[in-house]
Design a protein around this motif. Structure first.
Motif, short mmCIF file in Angstrom:
data_model
loop_
_atom_site.label_atom_id
_atom_site.label_comp_id
_atom_site.label_asym_id
_atom_site.label_seq_id
_atom_site.Cartn_x
_atom_site.Cartn_y
_atom_site.Cartn_z
N UNK A 20 0.83 -1.21 0.00
CA UNK A 20 0.00 0.00 0.00
C UNK A 20 0.86 1.25 0.00
N UNK A 21 1.96 1.23 0.75
CA UNK A 21 2.86 2.38 0.76
C UNK A 21 3.50 2.58 -0.61
N UNK A 22 3.87 1.48 -1.26
CA UNK A 22 4.46 1.59 -2.59
C UNK A 22 3.48 2.22 -3.58
N UNK A 23 2.20 1.81 -3.49
CA UNK A 23 1.20 2.40 -4.38
C UNK A 23 1.02 3.88 -4.09
N UNK A 24 0.97 4.23 -2.81
CA UNK A 24 0.75 5.63 -2.44
C UNK A 24 1.92 6.52 -2.89
N UNK A 25 3.13 5.98 -2.83
CA UNK A 25 4.31 6.76 -3.20
C UNK A 25 4.70 6.59 -4.67
N UNK A 26 3.95 5.71 -5.36
CA UNK A 26 4.21 5.45 -6.78
C UNK A 26 5.64 4.95 -6.98
N UNK A 27 6.02 3.95 -6.16
CA UNK A 27 7.34 3.35 -6.23
C UNK A 27 7.21 1.83 -6.25
N UNK A 28 8.23 1.14 -6.72
CA UNK A 28 8.22 -0.32 -6.63
C UNK A 28 8.25 -0.77 -5.16
#
Length: 296
Positions: A20-28
């Motif tokens: 979820x954090x990766x999606x929110x930050x737009x990172x792998x």
């Protein structure tokens, strides 16, 4: 010291996990994991207990987050406010919308803005329940309602009043006959939205008719499901006119009760309660508002 690793740590806690954090930050996700591993190595302490289902703070993690969490939240809010004062249309615009509205109204606006602003990304999630943008981290959540919204701390902006009608297939009308008044709908199979308890109609002279929904043949919050059922001759559906315009043109559906008006469907944009609006949100709502001026 890499302050970005600390920010990633806060995102993992606030979003409930690495994915979820990766999606929110737009990172792998691998980048997020690397940041946490690097931070734990720097501090010499394990910050998170990872399981297949959740991420839990250790004692050291709780101490760290208690100290830095509010600081990073304040920094992100300050950055958002600063961007809102400029004209930078960039980043990911996260939107939640009912399918009926998203496909026919948000899609064209999103495509137009992405063509104008190469740095802008748009994510539109289809939702069938009411969404609080504060809880799900959306920039905009759209709600489609028969009546106004209750009082809320969220910013509310009315965008559209969508015309609705009742529609049925020629095959159904051949079997049952075409109703001349709203009351005659009661003897036909009805295809209702999940929140429908009644349908309201207004005649040319202002008289109001109410058709209750005691035992609908189909109950679904998905307008596309109701449209398909109506086109298959399974009942009468109340749908927005724009959504079923193609089916009407193709002869799969016919509009009923032309002398009566259905209560419109009001569309609201729900925004997080921020003092200033990011440029990407402001530009999207402005473009949508221009479309609403034509469609209302």
């Amino acid at each position: 010291m890499n302050w970005d690793d600390y920010d990633v740590f806060c995102h993992v806690i606030e979003h409930g996990g690495f994915s979820a954090a990766a999606r929110a930050m737009d990172r792998p996700k691998s980048t997020v994991s690397a940041s946490i591993a690097r931070l734990e190595a720097e501090l010499g302490a394990r910050l998170l207990e990872r399981t297949t289902r959740q991420v839990r703070l250790t004692e050291a993690g709780e101490t760290l987050y208690h100290g830095i969490g509010p600081l990073f939240a304040g920094l992100r809010e300050a950055r958002t406010d600063a961007l809102a004062q400029g004209e930078v249309v960039a980043g990911t615009l996260r939107i939640a919308s009912p399918y009926e509205f998203g496909a026919h109204h948000l899609g064209p606006v999103a495509c137009s803005l992405m063509a104008r602003y190469p740095q802008l990304k748009v994510r539109i999630d289809v939702e069938h329940e009411a969404i609080n943008p504060l809880e799900r981290r959306y920039d905009i959540a759209f709600a489609m309602l028969d009546a106004g919204l209750p009082a809320s701390s969220m910013v509310q902006r009315r965008m559209f009043s969508l015309e609705r009608g009742v529609f049925a297939s020629p095959e159904l009308l051949a079997r049952h006959g075409e109703p001349a008044t709203p009351q005659e709908l009661a003897v036909l199979p009805l295809l209702c939205g999940s929140a429908d308890t009644k349908w309201t109609f207004t005649a040319a002279d202002g008289a109001t008719s109410i058709v209750p929904m005691p035992l609908p043949r189909l109950n679904s919050g998905n307008a596309d499901v109701r449209l398909q059922a109506a086109a298959a001759g399974l009942g009468v559906a109340r749908i927005t006119a724009t959504f079923c315009a193609q089916a009407v043109r193709e002869g799969r559906l016919r509009r009923l009760l032309p002398d009566y008006t259905c209560a419109p469907l009001r569309v609201y944009a729900l925004l997080p309660g921020k003092r200033l609006m990011p440029a990407k949100v402001r530009m999207f709502l402005d473009a949508l508002g221009q479309q609403a001026g034509v469609a209302t």
